[in-house]
Design an enzyme around this catalytic site. Structure first.
Site, mmCIF file in Angstrom:
data_model
loop_
_atom_site.group_PDB
_atom_site.id
_atom_site.type_symbol
_atom_site.label_atom_id
_atom_site.label_comp_id
_atom_site.label_asym_id
_atom_site.label_seq_id
_atom_site.Cartn_x
_atom_site.Cartn_y
_atom_site.Cartn_z
ATOM 1 N N TRP A 199 67.459 30.724 6.370
ATOM 2 C CA TRP A 199 66.398 30.685 7.382
ATOM 3 C C TRP A 199 65.489 29.474 7.230
ATOM 4 O O TRP A 199 64.468 29.384 7.899
ATOM 5 C CB TRP A 199 65.582 31.978 7.308
ATOM 6 N N ASP A 200 65.837 28.585 6.328
ATOM 7 C CA ASP A 200 64.979 27.436 6.047
ATOM 8 C C ASP A 200 63.595 27.876 5.567
ATOM 9 O O ASP A 200 62.586 27.265 5.897
ATOM 10 C CB ASP A 200 64.861 26.511 7.270
ATOM 11 N N TYR A 201 63.562 28.956 4.784
ATOM 12 C CA TYR A 201 62.319 29.379 4.153
ATOM 13 C C TYR A 201 62.118 28.617 2.846
ATOM 14 O O TYR A 201 61.769 29.205 1.818
ATOM 15 C CB TYR A 201 62.321 30.884 3.881
#
Lengths: 743, 126
Positions: free
Chosen positions: A401-403
């Site tokens: 999630w590109d966290y």
């Protein structure tokens, strides 16, 4: 990985009709298991890396990048620096006490004020009572801004440091300067001649590092030094007094950080944060451009001797037992998680806290190794003597999630069970989960629970982790999961449009897995929660200040065929044309079965976010009394935002997306810009009341700082703007002070 | 039948334009709202859309019923939105602000529509 930003400001002229009542609520608490440092669940992790070898045939498609063994493109080693030699970490000279360990009361000696990175200043001349008298004391132009014909990729994000008689800073393109802190007059300037091609996603330089040598006697050149990492991957040391390169550091004052990285092109890999120096070891990380290819250059973390610039160790995730520089045609392992946030040093424990991002190809995880899965989107405490992790705390398991963590960890003391202070670390995340850890062993001080993370309809062969960690003892900096009725707009027409968009996407909460058949909604999203602005903490009052975003994203995986049709190709593809597809948002993810399409969750016709406001918040949390929320309100007015990008001029605090952090002072004030309304504010730390604001000449997407010079307190903010936040670009550092009553 | 659309006054033209706008909004509501309802979302839009289309058509025909249908749709909208989000100004804004503005305009057309109806009745009587 990388910076993340959100465009899309939203606000609406019709707001004049409605008094703004927009209070975020906290996500409900639940129950779950104990935190885990390994990726839970079956099928979560492959036994080894799939990285291509020298003999792997190169992909033939015009949409694929070259072999990782291909030579670096011209301009990657921009200054043509020769290789640097290695030395034994045990031979690093004993470091003398640094300015940043215990700064003078009026100084701001490191990116986050001092080694603790609390962003707290003991200055108290400016108070809630007199802040409304603040006036511009001076403006300094760095000279870095887009020239005619250049795409605006600027967002300086700079925070100056102040030590003794100088204000030291860098321009967005890494020129280094020393200014007179009372007048802004340039005392020296060191131009590093960085090329436009070296700008990755963003031309940013968050700051420089002040270092006092133990080897060069006081009074000699380079006794005090300014160190900087650059967009074109140089580590530079100049004399703090003159700005001249330090001849005994690296090769004439510079180190080529592309050594051992293998194939690359200018702008693929870059440094934007000030490197910490821990017990004489300068530690460097770098950003790798998102979404390009699975076998992007390595996210390796390296240590160098701060005195000589010689190589000490590397932490290369897929070569855990080899801390040396690669030789011959070898390179650091490709596609490993990179770290682009500012790191925090800890001299007492001999650790550097590395906030990591994600493996390359953020949205597809089936090609990642076990070793990568253990350390991505985590806090990794590296021993600066060896380059080996002492502990790891993961904030997202198997992140797609590109966290990645954008914030810098803040060091502080938490009360322990026996009344003794426990050395703690506060790690904000994009998830809006804030983890408070014991920095000796990485164990949570405030409770962390593994909770089920439902993930229906996963991509074949790429299962998600069945659980994810939640910080249950700390207020969540997010709003509850989105519902259809949270869709917003100027009218029922755009609201209906957004409701359809919401229903057409997959969404089962924060960990909705990526999907190909239809889009999925990501909330908090890659700009959500806390980004690189980090948090500020007042150790006297125990108040922690956090600003955060509510900016969901709308993503979809696309098949390779569709990605090719969209013209997505990695930045190092010989056919790649700047702006011709793929460096921002959408990505080729070459080497995986899928490309990625990323957009804000917005109405693309009006440019307004689909979810209801607020889009940005600021919260004060009492760390001494059970992490209670003292006050919380939307941050940023609608004055510079509106539908179709039109400014509405409205003073209502709608709460805009914000990038950049805060400062808290003993005077009882919080200084913050960050919001897309291009204002800087002084907020009463105890009540949350905005006691002063001023309009900046550009977007204030930077961390402010404060210092004292000539008996007066000054507040400085780089109003550099931010291309992706769509705020006006400028090259101006604006410095405020109270009027001089004596004059 | 005599040409009831001849010799229109400005207010009658504006009423006609308003009717057309309401038909267009109504069509968007019907089509988008049907899509939304089939996706499992709110049925408010498709139902409101049907009312709006009918309202607009009657207004274009110069029938007072059109205006009252719109006001009915507006009442439905307020009741629905208060049910969905309560008294939250920021959430009522997209749901009710535009429709209420339009409703004020529609209310202003009632005398115009009455006049048009009266004229038509008179013509029919002649």
């Amino acid at each position: 990985m990388r910076r993340s930003h959100l465009l899309a400001t939203a606000a609406c002229a019709t707001l004049a009709w409605a008094p703004l009542v927009a209070n975020a609520q906290f996500a409900p608490a639940g129950s779950g298991g104990a935190p885990t440092s390994t990726v839970p669940g079956p099928g979560n992790g492959s036994s080894s890396s799939f990285e291509p070898t020298e003999n792997t045939p190169a992909a033939k498609s015009r949409f694929s990048g070259p072999s990782p063994y291909a030579p670096q493109a011209p301009g990657v080693n921009a200054a043509n620096l020769p290789d640097i030699g290695s030395m034994d970490p045990n031979d690093v000279p004993q470091m003398v006490p640094q300015q940043s360990a215990n700064p003078a009361a009026g100084d701001w000696a490191a990116y986050g004020h001092d080694d603790s990175q609390m962003r707290y200043s003991p200055l108290s001349e400016i108070t809630p009572q007199n802040a409304d008298q603040l006036k511009v004391a001076f403006v300094y132009h760095t000279g870095s801004h887009p020239r005619p014909g250049q795409t605006n990729k600027w967002a300086a994000e700079t925070t100056p440091i102040k030590v003794g008689d100088g204000l030291y800073m860098c321009s967005a393109q890494n020129d280094i300067m020393k200014l007179d802190p009372t007048t802004g007059k340039e005392i020296w300037r060191h131009n590093i001649n960085e090329k436009y091609e070296a700008i990755p996603y963003t031309a940013a330089c968050k700051g420089v590092t002040y270092f006092t040598s133990s080897q060069v006697p006081e009074g000699q050149p380079c006794h005090n030094r300014i160190l900087e990492g650059t967009l074109d991957m140089r580590l530079i040391a100049v004399d703090a007094a003159t700005g001249n390169l330090c001849p005994n550091f690296g090769n004439g004052g510079q180190v080529n950080l592309m050594q051992g990285m293998g194939e690359s092109v200018p702008g693929f890999v870059s440094m934007t944060t000030p490197p910490p120096i821990v017990n004489g070891v300068v530690v460097v990380n770098h950003e790798v451009l998102d979404g390009q290819r699975r076998w992007a250059p390595s996210g390796v973390i390296r240590g160098y001797d701060a005195e000589s610039g010689k190589f000490l160790w590397a932490w290369d995730v897929n070569r855990p037992d080899d801390h040396s520089q690669p030789t011959g045609n070898n390179h650091y392992s490709r596609g490993t998680p990179n770290s682009w946030a500012a790191m925090t040093g800890d001299n007492a424990l001999g650790l550097v806290y590395v906030p990591t991002g994600n493996s390359a190809s953020d949205y597809y995880s089936a090609l990642r190794s076990d070793a990568e899965n253990k350390v991505s989107s985590a806090v990794v405490a590296l021993d600066v003597k060896t380059g080996s992790p002492r502990w790891v705390f993961q904030t997202v398991h198997k992140d797609v999630w590109d966290y990645d963590i954008g914030s810098q960890a803040t060091l502080m003391d938490m009360p322990g069970p026996d009344g003794q202070p426990v050395p703690a670390l506060i790690m904000p995340t994009k998830r809006g989960q804030t983890f408070v850890l014991d920095r000796r062993d990485g164990k949570p001080i405030l409770p962390v629970e593994e909770r089920p993370a439902p993930s229906p309809g996963v991509i074949p062969g790429d299962p998600r982790s069945p659980t994810q960690p939640w910080s249950t003892g700390f207020p969540a900096l997010r709003v509850p999961d989105l519902k259809e009725k949270d869709m917003w707009g100027m009218s029922p027409i755009d609201q209906l449009f957004c409701r359809i968009k919401f229903r057409r996407a997959n969404y089962v909460g924060e960990f909705t897995p990526p999907s190909v058949d239809k889009p999925w909604i990501e909330y908090p999203g890659y700009n959500g929660g806390s980004d690189w602005g980090s948090m500020s903490y007042d150790p006297q009052s125990g108040i922690l200040i956090a600003n955060w975003n509510i900016t969901p994203m709308y993503d979809q995986l696309v098949t390779r065929k569709k990605a090719d049709q969209l013209g997505l190709m990695p930045v190092d593809d010989p056919n790649y044309k700047p702006g011709g597809g793929g460096a921002e948002g959408n990505g080729a993810m070459d080497g995986t079965p899928y490309g990625i399409v990323v957009t804000p969750f917005w109405d693309q016709y009006t440019g307004m976010m689909c979810n209801r406001p607020p889009y940005g918040m600021i919260t004060a949390i009492d760390m001494k009394h059970g992490q209670k929320v003292l006050w919380q309100h939307p941050l940023g007015t609608a004055r510079a935002n509106g539908p179709w990008g039109l400014p509405t001029g409205l003073p209502w605090e709608i709460g805009t997306p914000n990038n950049g952090g805060s400062v808290v002072t003993a005077g009882g004030l919080v200084f913050i810009a960050a919001a897309t309304d291009n204002q800087i504010r002084a907020i009463d730390e105890h009540t949350g009341k905005v006691v002063w604001s001023a309009v900046l000449p550009g977007g204030g997407q930077a961390n402010p700082m404060t210092y004292e010079a000539n008996g007066h307190q000054y507040v400085a903010i780089m109003a550099g703007g931010h291309h992706f936040m769509m705020t006006p670009v400028s090259d101006q550092l604006v410095v405020y002070a109270l009027p001089d009553h004596k004059g | 039948m005599p040409n009831t659309y001849g010799n229109r006054t400005l207010t009658e033209w504006l009423t006609l334009v308003l009717g057309v706008v309401i038909v267009l909004v109504g069509l968007f509501f019907v089509i988008g709202g049907a899509d939304l309802a089939m996706l499992g979302g709110s049925v408010y839009y498709v139902l409101c859309g049907i009312l709006l289309v009918a309202s607009g058509v009657f207004m274009v025909m110069g029938r007072t019923l059109g205006a009252f249908l719109y006001l009915g749709a507006l009442a439905y909208t307020w009741i629905w939105s208060l049910w969905e989000v309560g008294f939250s100004p920021v959430d009522l804004l997209p749901r009710d602000f535009g429709p209420t503005l339009l409703g004020i305009l529609v209310a202003l057309t009632i005398p115009v529509l009455r006049r048009m109806e009266t004229r038509r009745t008179l013509r029919g009587a002649v």
